[in-house]
Motif scaffolding. Structure first.
Motif, short mmCIF file in Angstrom:
data_model
loop_
_atom_site.label_atom_id
_atom_site.label_comp_id
_atom_site.label_asym_id
_atom_site.label_seq_id
_atom_site.Cartn_x
_atom_site.Cartn_y
_atom_site.Cartn_z
N THR A 169 0.83 -1.21 0.00
CA THR A 169 0.00 0.00 0.00
C THR A 169 0.85 1.25 0.00
O THR A 169 0.59 2.21 -0.72
CB THR A 169 -0.91 0.00 1.24
OG1 THR A 169 -1.61 -1.24 1.29
CG2 THR A 169 -1.89 1.14 1.18
N ILE A 180 -3.33 -3.11 -6.51
CA ILE A 180 -3.16 -4.16 -5.51
C ILE A 180 -4.45 -4.97 -5.39
O ILE A 180 -5.54 -4.40 -5.31
CB ILE A 180 -2.85 -3.56 -4.13
CG1 ILE A 180 -1.62 -2.68 -4.20
CG2 ILE A 180 -2.63 -4.66 -3.11
CD1 ILE A 180 -1.29 -2.02 -2.89
N LYS A 181 -4.33 -6.29 -5.39
CA LYS A 181 -5.47 -7.15 -5.11
C LYS A 181 -5.24 -7.79 -3.74
O LYS A 181 -4.21 -8.42 -3.53
CB LYS A 181 -5.58 -8.26 -6.15
CG LYS A 181 -6.11 -7.77 -7.46
CD LYS A 181 -6.35 -8.94 -8.39
CE LYS A 181 -6.69 -8.43 -9.76
NZ LYS A 181 -7.76 -9.12 -10.38
N ARG A 182 -6.21 -7.62 -2.84
CA ARG A 182 -6.02 -8.16 -1.50
C ARG A 182 -6.96 -9.32 -1.27
O ARG A 182 -8.15 -9.22 -1.52
CB ARG A 182 -6.28 -7.07 -0.46
CG ARG A 182 -5.36 -5.86 -0.62
CD ARG A 182 -5.72 -4.78 0.35
NE ARG A 182 -4.84 -3.63 0.22
CZ ARG A 182 -5.02 -2.64 -0.63
NH1 ARG A 182 -6.06 -2.67 -1.44
NH2 ARG A 182 -4.18 -1.63 -0.69
#
Lengths: 273, 269
Positions: A169, A180-182
């Motif tokens: 992040t 970003i893929k969380r």
């Protein structure tokens, strides 16, 4: 002697004999206690340990036995052998694992947890039992990414709420990562990488090796470790008893070479089936 | 996701009898309690900077949730109608496909379906067809939820269609209409009244089930809640707000459904 007084006498003798034998047993335990006299004694209590078993080789569910196995599991077993406790390892979801600890559902969290200042505010850590660094994991045929600096236009997958997530992040705010893929767990993040939905996964080096092991020839590390962090056992804020006991045990395990042995077993030799 | 409920509640508002004896029983006390709770929540948000920050962080996600639920529901309504008509049809091929779809999809948990579609099916489809939309997380969530709900809506449609007396269909065909014309002009328009309230209820369900998409990293409300929680460690405020926002959405939805039920009840013999 009358029949009756014979009865009474033999009963008294039996009771005395059993009583002495019982005392002997308790005394027999004493030498054991004095051997670990330097280390705190937790009195055989059960320690409920929470772990998110999607993090090989620290914790993972063994496919054949369906048990949680890994470095962390062996570690708590060794610790409890030294300070006299019974570990009960429970597989828990990473999200909510700290609130559950604080609420009292568990006594400790041992799950490859990185020691950070932010976390220190609301919970207590032991000393670091191992150092890891974060690394970039990519598909084996990836040519565009050679280090953490090549991610500016790439999609990165992480597990939500980890130090990897925090770092990614931060990097995204600085323009070093595009998207970003969380995910709730690392296995979904790695799945996303393998499906080509993400270009890289930021993950601790040791877990990276774990996933490379379970996916032979499909993954590789892009570049070297770019951070260095210590992992610790988490206990409730103010739980000095457990913290002290664990720290004492860890110091002993470091001294007598057990930590090295565990490292060899899980970081070098372990090849998941 | 309960089964279909094609019951229609007749209008009991008792117009013109506002101040009669029954008002104490019939007044919506539950709504009053919730309203008071809502005002209380609103005031505490205004007073507490933490709650305000939480609300501001989560608000965009509310719109994502609504968009997701709407899009998925449209897919579900189309698939459901096709599956219902397929099951009713006398041709073996459409009826088999429709029946298979309904049975299989209702037999697998929605979360598992969503994960399957997002991590197994669409990546393969993306590779095979080269269509980039299959790589989009929102598209995957819409497909997953839409396909999942379509099977349940199919049963709602079917129950609605079958509730129309056979006499209607027979009369239509005796007038020379084809089965398809009968369906389109006579049966479906009447069935709509029966179908709409359960359809509305299922939409409210969809609003809640959209939270499953958090697992495939769609930035809807539950996912945003997780994110906020992971950043600030404030589970209490975060999840209080998440729950409150879902409640507001579903309450508004439910009120809408009650309105639908009253409209559907009008003009019934």
């Amino acid at each position: 002697m009358s029949r009756r007084s014979l009865w009474v006498l033999s009963s008294i003798i039996l009771i005395v004999v059993f009583g002495v034998a019982a005392c002997q047993q308790r005394q027999a335990q004493q030498p054991g206690a004095t051997q670990t006299g330097k280390l705190p004694d937790l009195g055989g209590r059960t320690i409920r340990v929470a772990t998110d078993a999607t993090y090989p080789p620290f914790e993972v569910v063994d496919k054949t036995s369906n048990q949680v196995i890994g470095y962390d599991v062996d570690l708590i077993n060794e610790i409890c052998r030294l300070v006299n406790c019974k570990p009960e390892v429970k597989n828990a979801k990473w999200e909510g694992i700290f609130p559950a600890l604080q609420k009292g559902d568990y006594d400790a969290v041992l799950s490859g947890v990185t020691i950070t200042e932010e976390r220190e505010k609301t919970m207590d850590f032991t000393e670091a039992y191992i150092e890891v660094g974060q690394v970039v994991l990519v598909r084996a045929d990836e040519t565009r990414i050679n280090s953490v600096d090549d991610l500016a236009d790439k999609v990165v997958a992480v597990q939500i709420g980890t130090t990897n997530d925090e770092l990614a992040t931060k990097m995204q705010k600085e323009g070093k990562i595009k998207q970003i893929k969380r995910f709730p767990s690392f296995d979904l993040a790695v799945r996303s990488l393998l499906n080509k939905d993400a270009d890289a996964v930021i993950i601790d080096s040791v877990a990276a090796s774990g996933y490379m092991g379970t996916n032979p020839d499909k993954l590789k590390a892009a570049g070297e470790k770019f951070t260095s962090e210590g992992l610790g056992i988490v206990v409730r804020e103010g739980d000095a008893t457990l913290q002290g006991a664990f720290n004492a045990a860890l110091a002993e395990l470091k001294k007598n070479g057990t930590l090295d042995r565990l490292y060899q077993k899980w970081m070098v030799e372990y090849k998941p089936s | 996701m309960a089964g279909p409920s094609p019951q229609v509640n007749p209008d009991v508002s008792g117009q013109g009898r506002l101040l009669s004896v029954g008002v104490l029983e019939r007044a919506p006390w539950w709504a009053l309690v919730l309203l008071i709770a809502g005002v209380f929540a609103f005031v505490s948000i205004r007073r507490s900077p933490v709650y305000l920050e939480t609300y501001q962080f989560l608000l965009p996600a509310v719109f994502v949730t609504i968009k997701l639920a709407l899009a998925a529901y449209v897919v579900a309504m189309v698939l459901g109608l096709l599956a219902a008509l397929g099951q009713i049809s006398r041709h073996p091929i459409p009826s088999t496909i429709a029946r298979l779809y309904v049975e299989v999809v209702r037999g697998v948990p929605l979360l598992v379906q969503l994960i399957y579609i997002a991590f197994v099916l669409t990546p393969v489809l993306a590779d095979l067809t080269g269509i980039r939309w299959f790589r989009n997380d929102m598209v995957r969530a819409v497909l997953g939820l839409g396909i999942g709900y379509g099977a349940y809506l199919a049963e709602v449609y079917r129950a609605g269609i079958e509730s129309i007396p056979r006499g209607q269909g027979e009369a239509a065909r005796s007038l020379g209409m084809t089965p398809w014309q009968a369906m389109r002009h006579i049966i479906l328009p009447q069935a709509i009244r029966v179908i709409l309230p359960p359809l509305g209820n299922d939409f409210v369900s969809m609003l809640k089930d959209s939270s499953l998409a958090s697992v495939i990293s769609v930035t809807e409300l539950t996912y945003s809640g997780s994110l906020l929680n992971a950043r600030t460690f404030r589970s209490f405020e975060t999840y209080n707000m998440v729950a409150l926002l879902y409640l507001i959405m579903t309450l508004i939805g439910s009120l809408g459904v009650r309105g639908l039920e009253r409209w559907a009840g009008k003009g019934k013999r």
